[in-house]
Design an enzyme around this catalytic site. Sequence first.
Site, PDB file in Angstrom:
ATOM      1  N   LYS A 109      32.246  35.209  44.041  1.00  0.00           N
ATOM      2  CA  LYS A 109      33.632  35.226  44.528  1.00  0.00           C
ATOM      3  C   LYS A 109      34.168  33.823  44.767  1.00  0.00           C
ATOM      4  CE  LYS A 109      34.018  39.922  46.126  1.00  0.00           C
ATOM      5  NZ  LYS A 109      34.333  40.880  47.140  1.00  0.00           N
TER       6      LYS A 109
ATOM      7  N   LYS B 275      38.350  45.841  42.263  1.00  0.00           N
ATOM      8  CA  LYS B 275      39.753  46.012  42.685  1.00  0.00           C
ATOM      9  C   LYS B 275      40.548  44.738  42.527  1.00  0.00           C
ATOM     10  CE  LYS B 275      38.328  48.175  46.855  1.00  0.00           C
ATOM     11  NZ  LYS B 275      37.436  47.199  47.402  1.00  0.00           N
TER      12      LYS B 275
ATOM     13  N   LYS C 252      31.313  43.226  36.745  1.00  0.00           N
ATOM     14  CA  LYS C 252      31.540  44.538  37.373  1.00  0.00           C
ATOM     15  C   LYS C 252      33.046  44.828  37.505  1.00  0.00           C
ATOM     16  CE  LYS C 252      31.770  43.988  42.339  1.00  0.00           C
ATOM     17  NZ  LYS C 252      31.978  44.867  43.450  1.00  0.00           N
TER      18      LYS C 252
END
Length: 334
Positions: A112, A198, A195
């Site tokens: 991230k 959202k 992956k």
Amino acid sequence: MQRVLSGIQPSGIPTLGNYLGAIRNWVPMQDDHECLFCVVDLHAITAVFQEPEVLRRQTREMAAALIACGIDPDRCTLFVQSHVHAHHRLAWIFNNVVRMGWLNRMTQFKDKAGKDRENVSAGLFIYPALMAADILVYKATKVPVGDDQKQHLELTNDIAQKFNHDYGVDYFPQVEALIQGVAARVMSLRDGTKKMSKSDPSDQSRINLTDDADTIANKIKRAKTDPEPLPEHVSGLEGRPEARNLVGILAAITGTTPEGVLREHGGQGFGSFKGVLTDALVSHLEPIQKRMQHLLTDPNALDLLLRKGADRASSIADPIADEVERMVGFLPRR
Ligand code: AQP
């Protein structure tokens, strides 16, 4: 009865990955476990700035989505994380148990933060300590999650063990990650090695639970594939991440296995297979979408359900946070 806890961030509309990897597996657990499910808004502000109005809306939408998927507030405790202050209290203590070296190894943080490590929030870095607190503030022992959360649960056990050791107690249990099903990791429709998420900037990379039939058809049509037809056996999916992903999704949504899907569709080209997958997704998601829309017509009723859930969750978590603060040596308020 064993206590189960799991959470989901209101960082957007839940994706097919959240649904197949987590939410759907929570539903049957309500029959034979004491279940606590939370919308983890404290986590949702760690990765990116959330507009306050949007965060509030998404928190309600996530609660509605969970109920629409089969999470029943009468058979489990459904609540919003920030409503139960014991999470913050235990998280602060765990921030002082967890070691920087342990956090540095977390692959989710690396993914991230990317190349911009200096610029991400400290909250993103210490996210796993808050997650450990979410679970251990209920002394939950089972945590159904997608495969991406496995490392964080190992860290939860390290934190529990170090706390017990440091304070000479046998207080926190070890937790078990329950990673279930053929779709424990659903991948992006644009890149089978990443992956489905959202917060991926590309909406084309994911199926949102609220996508209508045309949107689903369009996303599946444009999903990345390779030029080969589908193999007859699972071994033929080796080195074909996009094909593996689409086969896994159809298997999960129709309640079969990748072998079963290939028995039926092996040898087919992606054109016809994508049609079958689209139909299966649309018919599976339609009733969920209808229930979710209905729930969102009455936000007050939803808020009341969440209030009841938070009260129930607090009645378990507050005494545990009190006891831990006593163990740590905080002078009790009289
Ligand atoms: N692609 C996935 N496949 C299977 N399971 C998944 N989960 C998430 N993505 C997939 C599982 O969903 C649960 C809730 O996840 P979360 O919202 O708490 O955080 P996340 O794992 O970071 O999910 P996202 O969708 O990628 O959210 P953003 O983009 O906000 O970070 C977890 O059990 C997770 O394993």
